[in-house]
Scaffold this motif. Structure first.
Motif, short mmCIF file in Angstrom:
data_model
loop_
_atom_site.label_atom_id
_atom_site.label_comp_id
_atom_site.label_asym_id
_atom_site.label_seq_id
_atom_site.Cartn_x
_atom_site.Cartn_y
_atom_site.Cartn_z
N GLY A 156 0.81 -1.21 0.00
CA GLY A 156 0.00 0.00 0.00
C GLY A 156 0.84 1.26 0.00
O GLY A 156 0.57 2.21 -0.75
N ALA A 157 1.90 1.28 0.83
CA ALA A 157 2.76 2.46 0.91
C ALA A 157 3.52 2.69 -0.39
O ALA A 157 3.62 3.82 -0.89
CB ALA A 157 3.74 2.31 2.07
N LEU A 158 4.06 1.61 -0.96
CA LEU A 158 4.83 1.75 -2.19
C LEU A 158 3.94 2.14 -3.38
O LEU A 158 4.35 2.94 -4.23
CB LEU A 158 5.57 0.44 -2.50
N VAL A 159 2.74 1.59 -3.43
CA VAL A 159 1.83 1.94 -4.52
C VAL A 159 1.39 3.41 -4.39
O VAL A 159 1.25 4.12 -5.39
CB VAL A 159 0.59 1.01 -4.53
N LEU A 160 1.21 3.88 -3.15
CA LEU A 160 0.89 5.29 -2.93
C LEU A 160 2.00 6.18 -3.48
O LEU A 160 1.74 7.17 -4.17
CB LEU A 160 0.68 5.56 -1.44
N VAL A 161 3.25 5.83 -3.18
CA VAL A 161 4.39 6.60 -3.71
C VAL A 161 4.38 6.56 -5.23
O VAL A 161 4.60 7.59 -5.91
CB VAL A 161 5.71 6.05 -3.15
N LEU A 162 4.13 5.39 -5.79
CA LEU A 162 4.12 5.23 -7.25
C LEU A 162 3.03 6.10 -7.89
O LEU A 162 3.28 6.77 -8.91
CB LEU A 162 3.90 3.76 -7.60
N VAL A 163 1.86 6.13 -7.30
CA VAL A 163 0.76 6.95 -7.83
C VAL A 163 1.12 8.43 -7.72
O VAL A 163 0.83 9.22 -8.64
CB VAL A 163 -0.55 6.65 -7.08
N CYS A 164 1.75 8.83 -6.61
CA CYS A 164 2.14 10.24 -6.44
C CYS A 164 3.14 10.67 -7.52
O CYS A 164 3.01 11.75 -8.10
CB CYS A 164 2.73 10.46 -5.06
N VAL A 165 4.13 9.82 -7.77
CA VAL A 165 5.13 10.15 -8.80
C VAL A 165 4.47 10.24 -10.17
O VAL A 165 4.73 11.17 -10.95
CB VAL A 165 6.25 9.09 -8.80
N ALA A 166 3.61 9.28 -10.49
CA ALA A 166 2.93 9.29 -11.79
C ALA A 166 2.06 10.53 -11.94
O ALA A 166 2.01 11.14 -13.01
CB ALA A 166 2.10 8.01 -11.95
N SER A 167 1.36 10.92 -10.87
CA SER A 167 0.50 12.11 -10.91
C SER A 167 1.33 13.37 -11.14
O SER A 167 0.94 14.24 -11.94
CB SER A 167 -0.29 12.23 -9.61
N TRP A 168 2.46 13.46 -10.46
CA TRP A 168 3.33 14.63 -10.63
C TRP A 168 3.84 14.72 -12.06
O TRP A 168 3.82 15.80 -12.68
CB TRP A 168 4.49 14.56 -9.65
#
Length: 414
Positions: A156-168
């Motif tokens: 969950g934590a790593l996917v959250l980081v991945l989504v944040c990077v992709a959104s940015w």
């Protein structure tokens, strides 16, 4: 004619996409509820058959009694319903809609030259790359960390980081409206890929083992359940990203990437409340209300943070009476329209003029401008959707000029 047929394709694909998405999300939400609401069977015969949970429900004038076999039933039924066409149909119609709406007209809808001055082909390849790269990284995270101790929290934590990077990245590389939709489509692609690559193959393997009389490996059910749970948390963030294209104040914000992340996080937190509330009623877990409160607090915080700065109200001209008033009003209206017409000519005629009439709309005719004044005001002044991605560089002062003209009566002649 091309614009006319594209509009029809957009409408019909959107219609199909919404229908299939309702079917997919509905079945997904139902099975999450069902899984969370099952209780151990009381009937001894059910226990002997290997039933791990049951539920009694009433709906539509009848009573229902679904049961769950955790690993495998004693024997396979003659007719077995599969839940996968809802997912596949949603993705296929969604990708077709994304192609018609954004990829086909990449230079208009996908590219914002103030961010990245890409060639259309480059922008299309990078956009499609988001789908592939996100899925590969997400899938790798699940494979590597999913079965470890505290694996769900790590994933969950790593996917959250991945989504944040992709959104940015999306919001810095593409037009804001397209960026939000791209991130939503990216996550939705992984949801459908979970069904295609993990959930359905795992179920087929289990059925093959049962038919062959072999022991059923429970790992397939566990993996399928894990990806299915991921999908349910992805759902509300994806829905926000898809709906946001109607609300320009979200994707046109200077920190639109942060708006997207906050709203998707709020959606996931609220979904956590709904996932856990059924178990809470049965005494299996604590009260999940804090998750809902966190989601609501994030949304309220975003509303306060994004509120527009107050605008000074212009001082009205003193009233003029009699014939002089009529003459002045007529002249003012005519002069205002001439100014508006100059703005339309510079900013709008290239897409809504004599040569091209996108959306079957012409703005080079006073009669047509008068007929569509309400839409012009809504799209250019209130929502600031047009010109698309502000490709022609309309200024706030020019939008205000159109707004003043509309509010004064939208006169196009004496």
């Amino acid at each position: 004619m091309e614009s006319y047929f594209l509009d029809w394709a957009n409408l019909l694909l959107r219609w199909v996409h919404v229908i299939t998405a309702i079917a997919w999300i509905g079945s997904s939400f139902y099975f999450v509820f069902l899984d969370s609401s099952l209780t151990p069977p009381e009937d001894e015969d059910l226990k002997k058959q290997g039933v791990s949970g049951e539920l009694w429900a009433v709906h539509g004038g009848g009573f229902y009694h679904p049961v769950k076999f955790a690993v495998s039933p004693p024997q396979l039924p003659k007719h077995l319903h599969w839940f996968f066409w809802e997912s596949y149909s949603t993705w296929i119609s969604g990708f077709a809609l994304f192609t018609v709406s954004y990829l086909y007209s990449a230079s208009t809808y996908l590219i914002d030259k103030s961010r990245m001055d890409w060639a259309p082909a480059t922008a299309i390849m990078v956009a499609l790359g988001f789908f592939v790269v996100f899925w590969l990284l997400y899938d790798a995270i699940c494979r590597i960390f999913g079965q470890r101790k505290n694996g769900d929290a790590i994933v969950g934590a790593l996917v959250l980081v991945l989504v944040c990077v992709a959104s940015w990245l999306a919001c810095h590389w593409f037009a804001g409206r397209a960026a939000f939709l791209l991130v939503g489509a990216m996550i939705a692609t992984s949801m459908s890929a979970n069904v295609f690559f993990w959930i359905i193959p795992g179920q087929r393997t289990v059925i093959s083992q049962i038919k062959a009389g072999q022991p059923v490996d429970p790992i397939h059910g566990k993996r399928g359940k894990q990806r299915s749970v991921h999908n349910t948390y992805f759902t509300l963030p994806v829905l926000f990203a898809m709906l946001s294209n109607h609300y320009s104040f979200t994707w046109s914000h200077p920190q639109n990437w942060l708006v997207l992340i906050l709203m998707m996080f709020a959606g996931a937190a609220i979904r956590q409340f709904f996932v856990m509330r059924h178990g809470y009623k049965l005494g299996r877990n604590g009260n999940p209300l804090p998750y809902a409160l966190v989601g609501v607090a994030v949304i309220v915080g975003a509303i306060v943070w994004m509120r527009p700065a107050p605008v000074a109200t212009p001082v009205a001209n003193p009233p003029v009476s009699g014939a002089a008033s009529a003459d002045k009003t007529g002249a003012s209206g005519q002069n205002d329209f001439k100014s508006v017409q100059a703005v339309l000519e510079q900013r709008c005629y290239m897409c809504h003029g004599e040569q091209v009439q996108m959306k079957n709309l012409r703005l080079d005719s006073p009669d047509s401008v008068k007929q569509h004044a309400q839409a012009i005001y809504q799209q250019a002044v209130v929502q600031k959707l047009m010109p698309m991605n502000n490709a022609t560089g309309i200024t706030d002062a020019e939008r205000a000029l159109i707004g003043k003209w509309f509010e004064a009566g939208a006169a196009t002649g004496p």
